[in-house]
Write a protein that holds these residues in place. Structure first.
Motif, PDB file in Angstrom:
ATOM      1  N   GLN A 121      -2.657  -2.368  -8.537  1.00 12.28           N
ATOM      2  CA  GLN A 121      -3.287  -1.895 -10.022  1.00 12.28           C
ATOM      3  C   GLN A 121      -4.676  -2.633 -10.292  1.00 12.28           C
ATOM      4  O   GLN A 121      -5.154  -1.213 -11.181  1.00 12.28           O
ATOM      5  CB  GLN A 121      -1.870  -2.744 -10.643  1.00 12.28           C
ATOM      6  CG  GLN A 121      -2.338  -1.865 -12.401  1.00 12.28           C
ATOM      7  CD  GLN A 121      -1.113  -2.307 -12.623  1.00 12.28           C
ATOM      8  OE1 GLN A 121      -0.540  -3.761 -12.379  1.00 12.28           O
ATOM      9  NE2 GLN A 121      -0.539  -1.601 -13.677  1.00 12.28           N
ATOM     10  N   ALA A 122      -4.712  -3.593 -10.153  1.00  7.99           N
ATOM     11  CA  ALA A 122      -5.882  -4.207 -10.148  1.00  7.99           C
ATOM     12  C   ALA A 122      -8.037  -2.938  -9.453  1.00  7.99           C
ATOM     13  O   ALA A 122      -8.796  -3.819 -10.252  1.00  7.99           O
ATOM     14  CB  ALA A 122      -6.595  -5.610 -10.299  1.00  7.99           C
ATOM     15  N   GLY A 123      -6.990  -2.456  -8.256  1.00 10.09           N
ATOM     16  CA  GLY A 123      -8.564  -1.616  -7.807  1.00 10.09           C
ATOM     17  C   GLY A 123      -8.746  -2.259  -6.261  1.00 10.09           C
ATOM     18  O   GLY A 123     -10.016  -2.133  -6.448  1.00 10.09           O
ATOM     19  N   TRP A 124      -7.944  -3.502  -7.048  1.00 16.52           N
ATOM     20  CA  TRP A 124      -8.852  -4.345  -5.339  1.00 16.52           C
ATOM     21  C   TRP A 124      -7.638  -3.991  -3.629  1.00 16.52           C
ATOM     22  O   TRP A 124      -8.533  -4.350  -2.812  1.00 16.52           O
ATOM     23  CB  TRP A 124      -8.580  -6.390  -5.484  1.00 16.52           C
ATOM     24  CG  TRP A 124      -9.078  -6.752  -6.986  1.00 16.52           C
ATOM     25  CD1 TRP A 124      -9.395  -5.967  -8.163  1.00 16.52           C
ATOM     26  CD2 TRP A 124      -9.106  -7.970  -7.211  1.00 16.52           C
ATOM     27  NE1 TRP A 124     -10.247  -7.296  -8.889  1.00 16.52           N
ATOM     28  CE2 TRP A 124      -9.667  -8.606  -8.466  1.00 16.52           C
ATOM     29  CE3 TRP A 124      -8.865  -8.697  -5.729  1.00 16.52           C
ATOM     30  CZ2 TRP A 124     -10.115  -8.831  -8.423  1.00 16.52           C
ATOM     31  CZ3 TRP A 124      -9.465 -10.419  -6.418  1.00 16.52           C
ATOM     32  CH2 TRP A 124      -9.687 -10.177  -7.742  1.00 16.52           C
ATOM     33  N   LEU A 125      -7.186  -3.710  -4.006  1.00 15.23           N
ATOM     34  CA  LEU A 125      -6.477  -2.764  -3.095  1.00 15.23           C
ATOM     35  C   LEU A 125      -6.468  -1.057  -3.181  1.00 15.23           C
ATOM     36  O   LEU A 125      -6.238  -0.884  -4.196  1.00 15.23           O
ATOM     37  CB  LEU A 125      -5.174  -3.087  -2.818  1.00 15.23           C
ATOM     38  CG  LEU A 125      -5.048  -4.565  -1.800  1.00 15.23           C
ATOM     39  CD1 LEU A 125      -3.661  -5.238  -1.268  1.00 15.23           C
ATOM     40  CD2 LEU A 125      -5.593  -5.152  -1.307  1.00 15.23           C
ATOM     41  N   GLU A 126      -5.921  -0.455  -1.271  1.00 10.29           N
ATOM     42  CA  GLU A 126      -6.093   0.726  -1.893  1.00 10.29           C
ATOM     43  C   GLU A 126      -5.215   0.632  -0.655  1.00 10.29           C
ATOM     44  O   GLU A 126      -4.866  -0.225   0.258  1.00 10.29           O
ATOM     45  CB  GLU A 126      -7.270   2.280  -1.290  1.00 10.29           C
ATOM     46  CG  GLU A 126      -7.808   2.000  -2.908  1.00 10.29           C
ATOM     47  CD  GLU A 126      -9.238   3.324  -2.176  1.00 10.29           C
ATOM     48  OE1 GLU A 126      -8.640   3.666  -1.361  1.00 10.29           O
ATOM     49  OE2 GLU A 126      -9.389   3.107  -3.439  1.00 10.29           O
ATOM     50  N   SER A 127      -3.762   1.927  -0.688  1.00  7.99           N
ATOM     51  CA  SER A 127      -3.026   1.604   0.300  1.00  7.99           C
ATOM     52  C   SER A 127      -2.119   3.690   0.610  1.00  7.99           C
ATOM     53  O   SER A 127      -3.240   4.712  -0.168  1.00  7.99           O
ATOM     54  CB  SER A 127      -1.424   1.194  -0.316  1.00  7.99           C
ATOM     55  OG  SER A 127      -1.139   1.878  -1.407  1.00  7.99           O
ATOM     56  N   ARG A 128      -1.697   3.281   1.751  1.00  6.42           N
ATOM     57  CA  ARG A 128      -1.193   4.874   2.740  1.00  6.42           C
ATOM     58  C   ARG A 128       0.464   4.687   3.214  1.00  6.42           C
ATOM     59  O   ARG A 128       0.327   3.482   3.235  1.00  6.42           O
ATOM     60  CB  ARG A 128      -2.363   4.674   3.279  1.00  6.42           C
ATOM     61  CG  ARG A 128      -2.811   4.808   4.815  1.00  6.42           C
ATOM     62  CD  ARG A 128      -3.726   4.580   5.231  1.00  6.42           C
ATOM     63  NE  ARG A 128      -3.742   3.897   6.855  1.00  6.42           N
ATOM     64  CZ  ARG A 128      -2.555   4.226   8.205  1.00  6.42           C
ATOM     65  NH1 ARG A 128      -1.861   5.075   7.534  1.00  6.42           N
ATOM     66  NH2 ARG A 128      -2.965   3.596   8.944  1.00  6.42           N
ATOM     67  N   TRP A 129       0.549   5.679   3.696  1.00  7.37           N
ATOM     68  CA  TRP A 129       1.977   5.832   3.707  1.00  7.37           C
ATOM     69  C   TRP A 129       1.655   5.716   5.762  1.00  7.37           C
ATOM     70  O   TRP A 129       0.424   6.919   5.903  1.00  7.37           O
ATOM     71  CB  TRP A 129       2.803   6.926   4.042  1.00  7.37           C
ATOM     72  CG  TRP A 129       3.989   6.438   1.806  1.00  7.37           C
ATOM     73  CD1 TRP A 129       3.164   6.311   1.104  1.00  7.37           C
ATOM     74  CD2 TRP A 129       4.746   4.999   2.241  1.00  7.37           C
ATOM     75  NE1 TRP A 129       4.454   6.089   0.532  1.00  7.37           N
ATOM     76  CE2 TRP A 129       4.798   4.991   0.747  1.00  7.37           C
ATOM     77  CE3 TRP A 129       5.714   4.544   3.294  1.00  7.37           C
ATOM     78  CZ2 TRP A 129       5.670   3.703   0.359  1.00  7.37           C
ATOM     79  CZ3 TRP A 129       6.258   3.231   2.536  1.00  7.37           C
ATOM     80  CH2 TRP A 129       6.200   3.431   1.516  1.00  7.37           C
ATOM     81  N   GLU A 130       2.364   5.596   6.292  1.00  2.01           N
ATOM     82  CA  GLU A 130       2.308   5.599   7.844  1.00  2.01           C
ATOM     83  C   GLU A 130       2.024   7.159   8.367  1.00  2.01           C
ATOM     84  O   GLU A 130       3.439   7.577   7.757  1.00  2.01           O
ATOM     85  CB  GLU A 130       3.187   4.608   8.356  1.00  2.01           C
ATOM     86  CG  GLU A 130       3.605   5.005  10.133  1.00  2.01           C
ATOM     87  CD  GLU A 130       4.560   3.895  10.633  1.00  2.01           C
ATOM     88  OE1 GLU A 130       3.928   3.565  11.701  1.00  2.01           O
ATOM     89  OE2 GLU A 130       4.693   4.008  10.009  1.00  2.01           O
TER      90      GLU A 130
END
Length: 117
Positions: A50-59
């Motif tokens: 939420q803070a923009g420190w991480l991004e994610s993706r689904w497998e």
């Protein structure tokens, strides 16, 4: 230094797991590397994202039978820089500089198994 979320010892452990990893990690791998329960790790991942420190993706694709798809996380440029500063500020060194941190055995396994748990 002010941060967009509270930095706890568990948050520092999660940051160290990402800083010591050569690539993206799924949530359970983060929990293992940080030696923290998933119930503590997933809220930290959500706050960091939420803070923009991480991004994610689904497998991509279909996982093995009986296993749900994994969500993979990786530090953004901002997150990597901020995490380095916070870990150095609070712990005095980065995880790769530690001679015998608790992340070592888990990270050795991750390298051996290509980061997949």
């Amino acid at each position: 230094m002010e941060h967009p979320f509270r930095i706890t010892s568990a948050t520092l452990d999660v940051m160290e797991a990402f800083l010591a990893s050569p690539g993206e990690l799924h949530g359970f791998a983060v929990a293992k590397a940080a030696s923290r329960p998933t119930g503590s790790v997933y809220p930290i991942l959500a706050r960091m994202e939420q803070a923009g420190w991480l991004e994610s993706r689904w497998e991509d694709g279909h996982p093995e039978e009986g296993r749900p798809r994994r969500r993979f996380y990786f530090l953004t440029g901002t997150g990597a820089e901020a995490s380095r500063v916070v870990v150095l500020e609070r712990r005095g060194e980065l995880p790769s500089a530690r001679g015998s941190g608790k992340l070592r055995p888990a990270l050795r396994l991750m390298t051996r198994w290509g980061g997949a748990w």
